[in-house]
Structure formats: structure tokens, C-alpha cells
Scaffold this active site. Structure first.
Site, PDB file in Angstrom:
ATOM      1  N   CYS A  96       0.829  -1.212   0.000  1.00  0.00           N
ATOM      2  CA  CYS A  96       0.000   0.000   0.000  1.00  0.00           C
ATOM      3  C   CYS A  96       0.866   1.268   0.000  1.00  0.00           C
ATOM      4  CB  CYS A  96      -0.984  -0.015   1.165  1.00  0.00           C
ATOM      5  SG  CYS A  96      -2.318   1.196   0.957  1.00  0.00           S
ATOM      6  N   HIS A 199      -3.712  -4.691   0.725  1.00  0.00           N
ATOM      7  CA  HIS A 199      -3.222  -5.061   2.054  1.00  0.00           C
ATOM      8  C   HIS A 199      -3.280  -6.574   2.266  1.00  0.00           C
ATOM      9  CE1 HIS A 199      -2.593  -1.242   4.261  1.00  0.00           C
ATOM     10  NE2 HIS A 199      -3.443  -0.747   3.369  1.00  0.00           N
ATOM     11  N   GLU A 201      -1.670  -8.396   4.336  1.00  0.00           N
ATOM     12  CA  GLU A 201      -1.562  -8.762   5.760  1.00  0.00           C
ATOM     13  C   GLU A 201      -2.930  -8.843   6.432  1.00  0.00           C
ATOM     14  OE1 GLU A 201      -2.316  -4.496   6.144  1.00  0.00           O
ATOM     15  OE2 GLU A 201      -1.174  -5.710   4.711  1.00  0.00           O
TER      16      GLU A 201
END
Length: 229
Positions: A96, A199, A201
Site C-alpha cells: 500500500c 493489504h 496482511e
């Protein structure tokens, strides 16, 4: 992340957990660390995380009322880290804001506020703070990213209002959203340098496709930059 209003450095735990699941040992470098080169020399790979917006001064951009979370100390630290990773062929995954930092570090520019450029047909972030949007991304066949993810049409979590405008020299676009937004880039000639606008994660604990990005980073670190081993 940058120092908060209570004087603390912090990072969402999902980044740490994703690296640990991949078998890596996370080592956090605080923004403004003057001796970062000593730390960088000990690292086998670099992960540039999400966070606030990059100061437009670093890419010749314009001020915009929606720009938030600017911290020039963090910008300077991460631009230096990104350039060092390029120069030293250090395996790198940028997420990001990290994707934007990489582009700026190499001479590219950013879109200050994405909805004004591409509309809102594709939701790139949720309605409130720390809220998420999910949308399809088209990955270029034959790219390293396609090999890592094992699919050409992932639907990852997004939370951003900026993206790459002018692509920096040496970077190749390897994924886009349906509205044309650049969603991932790779650095040509580098053993492992992946940058995604979404994202991974956020969903990596339950989505093996997104966890593969962290697995691949740690594998590249283990194999001293080569991918695959």
C-alpha cells in the site's frame, strides 16, 4: 508507523504475524533511525508497510484536503530504505503506502486523491477509518506476482485513496483494478522486488493466496535473493 500523539511508535500486528507464519523473524526499524544502515546490513529482506500519505513535496505533487497522516521523517527513512534495497538487490515486499514509497523513491509520482481521477466504480477503501473494501484485481500472466499468488484474479482487501500516477523508470505494472488503477509493480532486473497497492496482511491469516506474498519474501531472503530457490 510514525510517532503517534502519545509519543509511541507502533505497527499493526498483522504484518508481524504474517512474517512469522512465513518463518521469518520481524525486525522493526523506527522512523528517523539515523543508524539505519547498520540495521539494514543485518537484514535478509525488507518489508515496507502501509500507513499515512507520502508528503507531496517528495514527488512534486499538490496539496489536497484529503491527504492525511503525513510524516516527513518516516518518508525520508523509507525512501532511503527503498533505494538501498534496490541498490543492494535486497528482497523487498512493499504494501500500500510502501508501494507508493517505492515509486516515489525511484522518481515516479502519485495520484493525490484517487476518486477524483477514476471515479468510485471500484471501491478502494471502506467508509470509515481502518475500514476495508474488497475488489477484484487482474494480474498479468507470466509475471512473478502471478507465480507467487497462483491466480490471475485475486480479490484482496484495500484501504487507500492514493495510487501510482507516473510509473518510475525500471518498474513494470503487473496488476490493475477494473478502473485502471495500478495495483502492483515489479522492479525489472531485481531478484525479488514486489509492490502491491492492496493489504495482504489483513487477510493473510485466513487467505493462503495473500499469505504467499510473505512466504515468497521469506523464501527469497532464505535463498539470498533468488526466487524461486
Amino acid at each position: 508507523y510514525a510517532r503517534d500523539d502519545r509519543g509511541r511508535f507502533h505497527l499493526p500486528a498483522e504484518y508481524v504475524e504474517s512474517v512469522r507464519r512465513a518463518g521469518g523473524i520481524p525486525w522493526l526499524i523506527p522512523p528517523g533511525e539515523e543508524r539505519w544502515r547498520e540495521l539494514f546490513a543485518q537484514l535478509d529482506a525488507l518489508l515496507l508497510t502501509g500507513g499515512g500519505d507520502v508528503d507531496p513535496v517528495f514527488y512534486g505533487g499538490k496539496p489536497h484536503v484529503t491527504i492525511y497522516g503525513v510524516d516527513r521523517v518516516r518518508d525520508e527513512t523509507e525512501i532511503a530504505l527503498a533505494r538501498a534495497a534496490v541498490a543492494e538487490h535486497k528482497p523487498t515486499l512493499a504494501i500500500c503506502r510502501g508501494c507508493q514509497i517505492v515509486n516515489v523513491a525511484l522518481g515516479g509520482t502519485l495520484i493525490e486523491h484517487l476518486p477524483e481521477e477514476v471515479g468510485q466504480r471500484v471501491p478502494h477503501r471502506g467508509e470509515g477509518p481502518r475500514s476495508w473494501a474488497f475488489h477484484a484485481v487482474t494480474v498479468q500472466a507470466g509475471s512473478r506476482l502471478a507465480e507467487i499468488l497462483g491466480t490471475l484474479e485475486p480479490e484482496p482487501a484495500s484501504s487507500h485513496h492514493q495510487a501510482i500516477r507516473l510509473l518510475a523508470a525500471g518498474l513494470d505494472t503487473v496488476a490493475r483494478a477494473a478502473d485502471g488503477t495500478i495495483e502492483a509493480v515489479e522492479l525489472r532486473g531485481h531478484p525479488f522486488f514486489e509492490a502491491v497497492q492492496w493489504h495482504p496482511e489483513h487477510t493473510a491469516s485466513s487467505d493462503p493466496i495473500q499469505q504467499r506474498l510473505f512466504d515468497a519474501l521469506v523464501d527469497a531472503a532464505r535463498c539470498r535473493g533468488s526466487f524461486p530457490c
